[in-house]
Design a protein around this motif. Structure first.
Motif, short mmCIF file in Angstrom:
data_model
loop_
_atom_site.label_atom_id
_atom_site.label_comp_id
_atom_site.label_asym_id
_atom_site.label_seq_id
_atom_site.Cartn_x
_atom_site.Cartn_y
_atom_site.Cartn_z
N UNK A 230 90.48 40.17 57.99
CA UNK A 230 89.22 41.36 56.95
C UNK A 230 89.95 42.34 57.45
N UNK A 231 90.19 43.37 57.39
CA UNK A 231 89.30 45.00 57.67
C UNK A 231 88.90 46.05 57.33
N UNK A 232 88.39 46.79 57.70
CA UNK A 232 87.65 47.95 57.32
C UNK A 232 87.81 48.98 58.11
N UNK A 233 88.33 50.43 57.43
CA UNK A 233 88.35 51.51 57.82
C UNK A 233 87.49 52.58 57.03
N UNK A 234 87.37 53.19 57.76
CA UNK A 234 86.24 54.40 57.66
C UNK A 234 86.46 55.69 57.90
N UNK A 235 87.09 56.15 57.22
CA UNK A 235 87.58 57.76 57.22
C UNK A 235 88.50 57.76 58.73
N UNK B 203 80.92 51.59 62.40
CA UNK B 203 79.56 51.31 62.01
C UNK B 203 79.56 50.40 61.29
N UNK B 204 80.65 49.89 60.28
CA UNK B 204 79.76 49.37 58.76
C UNK B 204 80.85 47.96 59.32
N UNK B 205 79.99 46.60 59.51
CA UNK B 205 80.41 45.49 59.75
C UNK B 205 80.49 44.46 58.82
N UNK B 206 81.52 43.19 59.12
CA UNK B 206 81.24 42.59 58.05
C UNK B 206 80.78 41.33 58.63
N UNK B 207 80.15 41.14 57.47
CA UNK B 207 78.58 39.60 57.38
C UNK B 207 78.90 38.78 56.41
N UNK B 208 79.52 38.88 55.75
CA UNK B 208 80.60 37.27 54.89
C UNK B 208 81.33 37.30 53.51
N UNK B 209 81.97 36.12 53.85
CA UNK B 209 83.44 36.24 52.85
C UNK B 209 83.51 34.77 52.50
N UNK B 210 83.67 35.24 50.99
CA UNK B 210 83.10 34.57 50.55
C UNK B 210 84.63 34.57 49.13
N UNK B 211 85.69 32.68 49.19
CA UNK B 211 86.35 32.95 48.50
C UNK B 211 86.71 31.78 47.67
N UNK B 212 86.54 32.62 46.37
CA UNK B 212 86.45 31.19 45.10
C UNK B 212 87.84 31.59 44.33
N UNK B 213 87.14 30.77 43.22
CA UNK B 213 88.14 31.08 41.81
C UNK B 213 87.58 31.95 41.46
N UNK C 157 75.39 52.09 59.42
CA UNK C 157 74.04 52.68 59.72
C UNK C 157 73.64 53.20 58.40
N UNK C 158 74.67 53.31 57.84
CA UNK C 158 74.09 55.04 56.37
C UNK C 158 74.99 54.57 55.93
N UNK C 159 75.61 55.16 54.39
CA UNK C 159 76.43 54.79 53.51
C UNK C 159 77.71 55.38 54.32
N UNK D 82 87.00 50.41 61.35
CA UNK D 82 86.10 49.90 61.85
C UNK D 82 85.43 48.53 62.35
N UNK D 83 86.05 47.77 61.24
CA UNK D 83 85.65 46.27 61.90
C UNK D 83 87.14 46.06 61.76
N UNK D 84 87.23 44.81 62.53
CA UNK D 84 88.51 43.94 62.48
C UNK D 84 88.09 42.50 62.40
N UNK D 85 88.68 41.25 61.60
CA UNK D 85 88.03 40.06 62.02
C UNK D 85 89.15 39.15 61.85
#
Lengths: 415, 281
Positions: free
Chosen positions: A362-367, A271-281, A303-305, A371-374
């Motif tokens: 970018x990738x999020x894995x949960x357990x 369920x976790x999805x990436x909303x925004x990415x910022x690359x900075x110094x 959806x939840x924690x 969960x999300x891969x862009x």
């Protein structure tokens, strides 16, 4: 009066979401078709898609070398694919006057099991040369590619450099009236890149029309007589190379947040999805330079924690060589439980990269599950600085990585 | 926009949206015959690369099948073989059958195998299924030598009917294309097809008189049975080579008719789907 080689009128290309998404299954197709037959109004889903090209009109005279620049996903490749005939436009049309050859990726159609010799003939035929033509140019191709002794070795045993050289050599000996080239010079060593550029300008001098897509602004500037910039499928700039390139670099080099919630071409089950990415110094404001520290900030939503979440940022150069993996698990895990919405931030040591563009997956894995891969979530440009403190600015031509080093000289080996 | 000034000696190509059914443009396929042969030769060369036995497989496959069938169906089940020795009787059918099953499988998967090329270079896509079918002919030719040796060993000399053989091989090729064109185009969109093919081929084998004689099928159903074009081919092969019964005219006509309809339909369907291949493969 100038003679037209290519006339593009109101060209548009629409990708429905389904075609970008996972493969439709037979079951879905049967269900949808039956519903359509029986007039179930709910069956026609509200379609969301992407206009990869919108109303592009261009006229390219014979003998012009046109550079096409723009960020990833701006429609450059789609435009070339339509002109090459690989895919159809949704609206509008393109008229091509003359024999056309396109080189959308070096080595397309090479077969691993076949030898260099066999692949020259095979690849030449795929690119549109006749057998007689290939035979006539065979010796030139072999000479240009510098593979000599390995001509009868299967290409799977080639080094990547040899492979690229052979592939470009075949393509360089095409003699079309209109030539389309997409980012082929991004591969191979610097010496060979120079050789390819030389060959390209030779082609241009012979009065052939060339469409050239590249992220390498230096080669676009040296080769092209006109440059157009695409942005989100539209031509936003058209003119002298210098002016268009400068404008483009100014527009894209500033560090700005990139929204990801609208991206449809993503993987993972949620369920976790990436909303925004910022690359900075992380060590000051302004342009990212060779010795800057990087901070990548990601906004996510679920959806939840979030339980046992792991964030992975992979950084690549434009030849798709992996540079860094920034993995929250490898370098010290994030808290076991995280809020349903929030930011994670990753700060690095100095990046030690030569100036040039990089992109980020970018990738999020949960357990354990993705969960999300862009892919290609964002790009960033590294600008040159006096990394070694000697006044010699590093360039991407020679390497991607930079390393501080000291040299000494002595008569004996002892240090 | 004003009319562009163009050099009329140059070929003019227009790219635009196409919808529905498109002309076949078989002339384009003919112009790409060199590429077609390159692809066929590639398939042949690559086929037995890095195998210890190499092209020996082309001989072993039908021979082993013949052995299994002879023991299982000839000896144990005692199926009739129109008065012929069962091994030669079944080998005669296995040859066109293996050509068909190879050609169907390869041509159905050809677009997926060369997906990378589809996304990056344009050439008439019909080249690919045609090439994979032609590649199957080499195995067929090798196996055919074995059949000739076997026939000599059994002391069988074919009559004038052997002249029909090339036509029967042609029918096999077109029958496999009739299936391959449809399945390859469907396969691009629905990967289900890939999993269905082995099963389909297996079923088809039992629906074809390879292990048994078509004389087992009741007379009244023969013409319907001929809806499977491989029935005509196999009956024809036996008749042409080892003097099996002359195939019924109804069966042959039906086989040719079905093949033609599905082949031509397949061409049109393939051309219709072709324009989306690069987007969805």
């Amino acid at each position: 009066m100038t003679i037209t080689a290519l006339q593009i009128s109101k060209l548009s290309k629409y990708y429905p979401i389904g075609e970008l998404d996972a493969y439709p299954t037979l079951r879905e197709a049967i269900v949808n078709t039956t519903r359509r037959w029986f007039g179930d109004a709910n069956a026609i889903k509200k379609e969301r898609g992407i206009w990869a090209l919108k109303d592009v009109s261009l006229e390219i005279p014979v003998g012009q070398v046109l550079g096409i620049i723009g960020p990833n996903g701006s429609g450059k490749s789609t435009l070339l694919k339509i002109i090459s005939g690989i895919t159809d436009p949704t609206q509008g049309h393109a008229d091509i006057y003359g024999r056309l050859a396109s080189l959308l990726e070096v080595g397309t159609g090479f077969h691993q099991e076949l030898t260099g010799r066999e692949n020259i003939f095979m690849n030449g035929a795929i690119l549109g040369m006749t057998h007689a033509e290939i035979r006539k140019k065979f010796d030139d191709i072999v000479e240009f590619s510098e593979i000599g002794a390995f001509l009868d070795t299967p290409v799977k045993r080639y080094s990547s450099g040899m492979y690229t050289r052979l592939a470009f050599a075949v393509a360089a000996h095409l003699e079309p009236e209109v030539l389309i080239v997409d980012e082929v010079l991004a591969v191979g060593d610097a010496a060979f890149q120079k050789k390819c550029l030389g060959k390209m300008s030779e082609v241009a001098e012979q009065g052939r029309t060339v469409l050239f897509v590249s992220h390498n602004m230096a080669s676009v500037q040296s080769l092209c007589s006109r440059v157009i910039r695409l942005h989100q499928g539209e031509v936003v700039d058209d003119g002298q190379p210098q002016a268009v390139i400068t404008e483009y670099l100014e527009a894209s080099s500033s560090v700005h947040p990139v929204a990801l919630d609208e991206r449809l071409d993503r993987g993972g089950e949620g369920p976790a999805r990436l909303q925004e990415v910022r690359v900075e110094r992380s060590d000051g404001d302004g342009t990212l330079r060779c010795s800057s520290r990087l901070r990548i900030r990601l906004r996510y939503k679920s959806d939840g924690p979030l339980m046992f979440a792991r964030f992975v940022v992979s950084v690549y150069d434009l030849t798709h060589v992996g540079l860094f993996i920034l993995d929250s698990d490898a370098s010290g895990p994030l808290p076991e439980t995280m809020p349903a919405e929030g930011w994670v931030s990753c700060t690095t040591e100095p990046i030690n990269l030569t100036p040039g563009r990089c992109y980020v997956n970018l990738r999020i894995t949960c357990s354990g599950g993705t969960s999300d891969y862009v892919q290609q979530a964002t790009t960033f440009d590294v600008e040159a600085d006096d990394f070694f403190g000697t006044g010699r600015l590093p360039t991407r031509d020679w390497s991607v990585g930079l390393l501080h080093n000291t040299w000494t000289a002595r008569e004996d080996a002892a240090e | 926009m004003s009319e562009p000034q163009t050099d009329t000696t140059r070929v003019h190509t227009r790219r635009q949206a196409r919808s529905g059914w498109n002309p076949l443009e078989l002339a384009l396929l003919w112009r790409s015959r060199e590429l077609l042969m390159f692809y066929a030769v590639r398939d042949i060369k690559v086929r037995y690369k890095q195998t210890a036995l190499g092209a020996l497989w082309a001989i072993l496959q039908p021979l082993l099948m013949m052995l299994v069938f002879s023991v299982l169906f000839g000896k144990l089940a005692g199926l009739p073989s129109d008065g012929q020795a069962y091994p030669i009787y079944t080998l005669c059918a296995l040859l066109p059958w293996q050509l068909f099953s190879y050609a169907v499988t390869q041509s159905s998967n050809c677009l997926l195998q060369d997906a990378q090329v589809l996304r990056r270079v344009y050439f008439p896509r019909l080249v690919l299924p045609f090439a994979s079918v032609i590649a199957g002919l080499v195995d067929f030719a090798i196996a055919f030598v074995i059949l000739v040796i076997m026939m000599a060993a059994y002391g069988i000399t074919p009559g004038w009917s052997v002249a029909a053989l090339p036509l029967l091989v042609l029918l096999t090729i077109f029958a496999s294309l009739a299936v391959g064109l449809w399945l390859s185009a469907l396969n691009v969109r629905y990967r289900d097809v890939r999993y269905a093919i082995p099963f389909l081929v297996q079923l088809w084998l039992f629906a074809t008189p390879v292990a048994y004689s078509s004389s087992l099928i009741p007379e009244a159903w023969r013409t319907v049975y001929g809806l499977n074009p491989m029935v005509g081919v196999v009956d024809g092969f036996r008749w042409a080579l080892v003097g099996g019964p002359e195939p019924a005219l109804g069966v042959m006509v039906m086989s040719v008719l079905v093949t033609t309809i599905f082949f031509v339909g397949g061409l049109f369907y393939f051309r219709r789907m072709e324009r989306t291949f690069a987007d969805i493969v």
